[in-house]
Design a protein around this motif. Structure first.
Motif, PDB file in Angstrom:
ATOM      1  N   VAL A 114     -13.196 -14.989  47.865  1.00  0.00           N
ATOM      2  CA  VAL A 114     -12.860 -15.486  48.786  1.00  0.00           C
ATOM      3  C   VAL A 114     -11.301 -15.501  49.379  1.00  0.00           C
ATOM      4  N   THR A 115     -10.509 -14.284  50.190  1.00  0.00           N
ATOM      5  CA  THR A 115      -9.514 -14.058  50.382  1.00  0.00           C
ATOM      6  C   THR A 115      -9.145 -14.183  51.503  1.00  0.00           C
ATOM      7  N   THR A 116      -8.005 -14.736  51.821  1.00  0.00           N
ATOM      8  CA  THR A 116      -7.950 -14.991  53.693  1.00  0.00           C
ATOM      9  C   THR A 116      -6.752 -14.348  54.481  1.00  0.00           C
ATOM     10  N   ASN A 117      -6.343 -14.110  55.146  1.00  0.00           N
ATOM     11  CA  ASN A 117      -5.396 -14.168  55.671  1.00  0.00           C
ATOM     12  C   ASN A 117      -4.843 -14.123  57.358  1.00  0.00           C
ATOM     13  N   ALA A 118      -3.476 -13.989  57.779  1.00  0.00           N
ATOM     14  CA  ALA A 118      -2.933 -13.306  59.142  1.00  0.00           C
ATOM     15  C   ALA A 118      -3.376 -12.038  59.764  1.00  0.00           C
ATOM     16  N   ALA A 119      -4.068 -11.566  60.443  1.00  0.00           N
ATOM     17  CA  ALA A 119      -3.622  -9.988  60.898  1.00  0.00           C
ATOM     18  C   ALA A 119      -3.328  -9.545  62.355  1.00  0.00           C
ATOM     19  N   GLY A 120      -3.144  -8.568  61.681  1.00  0.00           N
ATOM     20  CA  GLY A 120      -2.283  -8.080  63.459  1.00  0.00           C
ATOM     21  C   GLY A 120      -4.075  -7.087  63.941  1.00  0.00           C
ATOM     22  N   ALA A 121      -3.977  -7.026  64.972  1.00  0.00           N
ATOM     23  CA  ALA A 121      -5.004  -6.502  65.552  1.00  0.00           C
ATOM     24  C   ALA A 121      -4.652  -5.587  66.331  1.00  0.00           C
ATOM     25  N   ILE A 122      -5.841  -4.389  65.283  1.00  0.00           N
ATOM     26  CA  ILE A 122      -5.236  -2.447  65.920  1.00  0.00           C
ATOM     27  C   ILE A 122      -6.192  -2.090  67.542  1.00  0.00           C
ATOM     28  N   ASN A 123      -7.569  -3.166  67.146  1.00  0.00           N
ATOM     29  CA  ASN A 123      -8.607  -2.207  67.349  1.00  0.00           C
ATOM     30  C   ASN A 123      -8.487  -3.184  68.930  1.00  0.00           C
ATOM     31  N   GLU A 124      -8.574  -2.945  70.530  1.00  0.00           N
ATOM     32  CA  GLU A 124      -7.822  -2.914  71.103  1.00  0.00           C
ATOM     33  C   GLU A 124      -9.502  -4.731  71.827  1.00  0.00           C
ATOM     34  N   GLY A 125     -10.643  -4.293  71.403  1.00  0.00           N
ATOM     35  CA  GLY A 125     -11.930  -4.586  71.219  1.00  0.00           C
ATOM     36  C   GLY A 125     -11.284  -6.246  70.878  1.00  0.00           C
ATOM     37  N   GLY A 187     -14.442  -5.640  60.764  1.00  0.00           N
ATOM     38  CA  GLY A 187     -13.538  -4.297  60.580  1.00  0.00           C
ATOM     39  C   GLY A 187     -13.124  -4.023  59.848  1.00  0.00           C
ATOM     40  N   VAL A 188     -12.238  -2.559  59.526  1.00  0.00           N
ATOM     41  CA  VAL A 188     -11.559  -2.018  58.458  1.00  0.00           C
ATOM     42  C   VAL A 188     -10.594  -2.693  58.288  1.00  0.00           C
ATOM     43  N   TYR A 189      -9.636  -3.228  57.356  1.00  0.00           N
ATOM     44  CA  TYR A 189      -8.202  -3.833  57.280  1.00  0.00           C
ATOM     45  C   TYR A 189      -7.483  -2.688  56.660  1.00  0.00           C
ATOM     46  N   LEU A 190      -6.041  -2.792  57.142  1.00  0.00           N
ATOM     47  CA  LEU A 190      -5.472  -1.334  56.018  1.00  0.00           C
ATOM     48  C   LEU A 190      -3.928  -2.736  55.547  1.00  0.00           C
ATOM     49  N   GLY A 191      -4.177  -3.078  54.764  1.00  0.00           N
ATOM     50  CA  GLY A 191      -2.912  -3.436  53.508  1.00  0.00           C
ATOM     51  C   GLY A 191      -1.943  -2.840  53.643  1.00  0.00           C
ATOM     52  N   LEU A 192      -0.749  -3.187  53.801  1.00  0.00           N
ATOM     53  CA  LEU A 192       0.817  -2.541  53.688  1.00  0.00           C
ATOM     54  C   LEU A 192       1.734  -3.509  53.030  1.00  0.00           C
ATOM     55  N   LEU A 193       2.627  -3.084  52.245  1.00  0.00           N
ATOM     56  CA  LEU A 193       3.754  -4.142  51.588  1.00  0.00           C
ATOM     57  C   LEU A 193       4.165  -4.818  52.376  1.00  0.00           C
ATOM     58  N   GLY A 194       5.134  -4.366  53.602  1.00  0.00           N
ATOM     59  CA  GLY A 194       6.081  -5.114  54.232  1.00  0.00           C
ATOM     60  C   GLY A 194       7.451  -4.967  53.633  1.00  0.00           C
ATOM     61  N   TRP A 209      -7.045   6.693  62.107  1.00  0.00           N
ATOM     62  CA  TRP A 209      -7.746   6.567  60.933  1.00  0.00           C
ATOM     63  C   TRP A 209      -8.799   5.580  60.416  1.00  0.00           C
ATOM     64  N   GLY A 210      -9.391   4.643  61.584  1.00  0.00           N
ATOM     65  CA  GLY A 210     -10.356   3.876  61.698  1.00  0.00           C
ATOM     66  C   GLY A 210      -9.723   2.755  61.187  1.00  0.00           C
TER      67      GLY A 210
END
Length: 277
Positions: A114-125, A187-194, A209-210
């Motif tokens: 079970v992997t968790t993180n904090a993420a920014g929302a791209i989906n405006e809903g 939804g679909v998560y997108l991961g970057l290096l940061g 890209w979804g």
């Protein structure tokens, strides 16, 4: 004469050390607690703590709020091995160093992650404070922990990423959230290096890209888990709207503040999922 597989040997040594430290405990699930989500580890009962720095061949955490230790004990009636904090590429770790603790968990007999993180929302809903179950991911780190010769000695290097985020575990997470009346998305998560946050132009591209959420972790962990056949549930806390959406300009402080506000529901949700594994 065949060359030694250093990665495989290192993992075996690491697993021996962790197994000795946790004693008779046999963790059934592994957990990775992301930015601001580490306090859940304090609810693990009969806990044994193993700092990352005391595990041979493993890197340590340097990110804000990432304690950097394994916590093994009972949560939701199950024995778990939780990472209170994770390793990121932006800290200077290679893809294999980020993946290392996941392979280590597998070496200890753990079959579910079970992997968790904090993420920014791209989906405006989505709303800040929502939880989002990962349906799939887009790996834009530019890295893959299975690249190279040595991971092929752990498990076959070519493997499918269809249903990388286990459908049964996703259904379970929705059922628990419904029972607890906690709002969740999928939804679909997108991961970057940061470590820099994304630009508004990048966010517009990612939306096309979804992608629904974006952050700086998870993908390499999930690739490593699927490489060795582990089942994966991924879940994000929506800690901010992505850059440019509704004028958003994300900050690390914002991420941690939202995580603090949602700490209780996160603990209820994850504990409820673990109970039903």
């Amino acid at each position: 004469m065949s060359q030694p597989n250093v990665l495989k040997e290192n993992l075996a040594e690491s697993a021996r050390v962790v197994a000795e430290r946790i004693g008779e405990r046999k963790p059934e699930a592994g957990m990775i607690l992301g930015s601001g989500l580490g306090p859940l580890a304090e609810q693990i009962e009969d806990a044994v703590y193993v700092p990352f720095g005391e595990v041979p061949h493993m890197k340590t955490s340097t990110a804000t709020s990432h304690v950097g230790r394994f916590v093994c004990g009972n949560l939701g009636g199950k024995c778990v091995l939780a990472m209170q904090g994770r390793l990121h590429g932006y800290e200077g770790n290679t893809a294999q160093e980020v993946a290392y603790p996941v392979w280590l968990m597998h070496g200890l007999g753990i079959g579910t992650l079970v992997t968790t993180n904090a993420a920014g929302a791209i989906n405006e809903g989505y709303r800040v404070g929502d939880f989002c179950i990962m349906e799939d991911h887009i790996n834009l780190t530019g890295r893959n922990p299975v690249a190279g010769l040595e991971p092929d000695g752990i498990a076959f290097r070519f493997f499918s990423m269809l249903d990388a985020y286990d459908p049964e575990l996703r259904r379970l997470a929705h059922e628990v959230a419904d029972d607890l009346r906690i709002r969740v998305q999928e939804g679909v998560y997108l991961g970057l290096l940061g470590p820099s946050f994304e630009t508004p132009a990048e966010i517009r591209a990612f939306r096309s890209w979804g992608a629904d959420t974006v952050a700086m972790s998870v993908c390499e962990e999930v690739i490593a888990a699927r490489h060795v056949g582990m089942r994966v549930l991924g879940m994000s806390l929506v800690s901010n709207m992505a850059c440019g959406i509704e004028g958003a300009s994300p900050t690390d402080e914002e991420v941690l503040d939202v995580a603090k506000d949602r700490e209780a529901d996160f603990a209820r949700l994850v504990t409820g999922i673990v109970e039903r594994l």
